[in-house]
Design an enzyme around this catalytic site. Structure first.
Site, mmCIF file in Angstrom:
data_model
loop_
_atom_site.group_PDB
_atom_site.id
_atom_site.type_symbol
_atom_site.label_atom_id
_atom_site.label_comp_id
_atom_site.label_asym_id
_atom_site.label_seq_id
_atom_site.Cartn_x
_atom_site.Cartn_y
_atom_site.Cartn_z
ATOM 1 N N CYS A 1 9.597 3.285 0.497
ATOM 2 C CA CYS A 1 8.439 2.699 -0.174
ATOM 3 C C CYS A 1 8.457 1.215 0.107
ATOM 4 C CB CYS A 1 8.508 2.959 -1.680
ATOM 5 S SG CYS A 1 7.135 2.230 -2.612
ATOM 6 N N GLU B 1 2.170 4.625 2.901
ATOM 7 C CA GLU B 1 3.157 5.041 3.890
ATOM 8 C C GLU B 1 2.461 5.074 5.246
ATOM 9 O OE1 GLU B 1 6.078 4.831 5.244
ATOM 10 O OE2 GLU B 1 6.787 5.554 3.292
#
Length: 253
Positions: free
Chosen positions: A2, A103
């Site tokens: 992340c 992402e």
């Protein structure tokens, strides 16, 4: 992993879910990046408390943060044993509220960012850890990292890792460092249930931390079909430049 996330939920909605004592007011953020302040919730003095930490964990034993790599993520599988994380896993676990995270998927045309968020549009809560670094002159700074795990099937079409997302029934156990040992808390660190998240391709404008507005979440046109993503090497650490960040970059509020 992340590396960017958002928090666009209202302060009232975040507080209603996490039940902390303070009543902070904060604006929507659409591109929260490493070294910036992030909202966290910790258990102290018999209650939950809201606190800001700098994203990028600096363990207390580090002598010079400017020459230390920022640890923005901690692998849940090994965090209990790693020197950089084991103290925080034992004593300083926290909740990190978010509206979603970004992402990137490798494509023939380059890396395509996706915004991944709860399917119901609510607030999601990532598992985090924090610690306090003290400089020789006596100043303190709280820093933190987000725990990651193997991706579930949906996220796995984009990347093989994902942040650990805690369900509401697990908040108390994760925060209770006094009674829940780190090795037992590790059992809470698992991929999100299938169906909990959705994903949409978004603009590559999110690549620049200077961009922080709602338009980043608009769906981008792409013909790429999502197949399971290929695993790559370990996530890279973010190198600290030692330079002072701009006022805008360091201002969550």
């Amino acid at each position: 992993m992340c590396g960017r996330f958002t928090l666009s939920a209202t302060p009232e909605d975040v507080r209603a879910l996490l039940e902390y004592i303070e009543q902070p007011n904060f604006p929507s953020r659409y591109n929260i990046a490493p070294t910036q302040p992030v909202a966290t919730v910790r258990q102290e003095h018999g209650g939950r408390h809201f606190a800001l930490v700098r994203w990028g964990l600096v363990p207390p034993w580090v002598k010079d943060p400017a020459s230390f790599s920022l640890l923005i993520n901690a692998r849940s599988e090994t965090a209990v044993e790693k020197p950089s994380f084991r103290g925080a896993m034992r004593h300083h676990r926290c909740l990190v509220p978010a509206s979603g995270f970004y992402e990137w998927r490798q494509t023939p045309d380059g890396k395509q960012p996706y915004f991944i968020s709860p399917a119901d549009g609510g607030v999601m809560v990532m598992a985090g850890i924090w610690d306090t670094w003290s400089d020789p002159s006596g100043g303190d700074i709280d820093t933190g990292a987000v725990l990651t795990t193997e991706a579930n099937q949906m996220v796995g079409r984009i990347h093989h890792r994902m942040p650990v997302i805690l369900m509401q029934e697990d908040f108390d156990a994760w925060l209770d460092t006094g009674n829940v040992m780190a090795r037992h808390a590790r059992a809470l660190l698992r991929p999100a249930p299938e169906g909990y998240l959705k994903s949409v391709p978004v603009s590559r404008r999110v690549n620049s931390v200077a961009n922080d507005e709602a338009s980043l979440l608009e769906q981008a046109d792409t013909d790429q079909e999502l197949e399971p993503a290929q695993k790559t090497g370990r996530a890279k650490r973010t190198k600290s430049s030692g330079k002072k960040a701009s006022d805008d970059q360091m201002d969550l509020f």
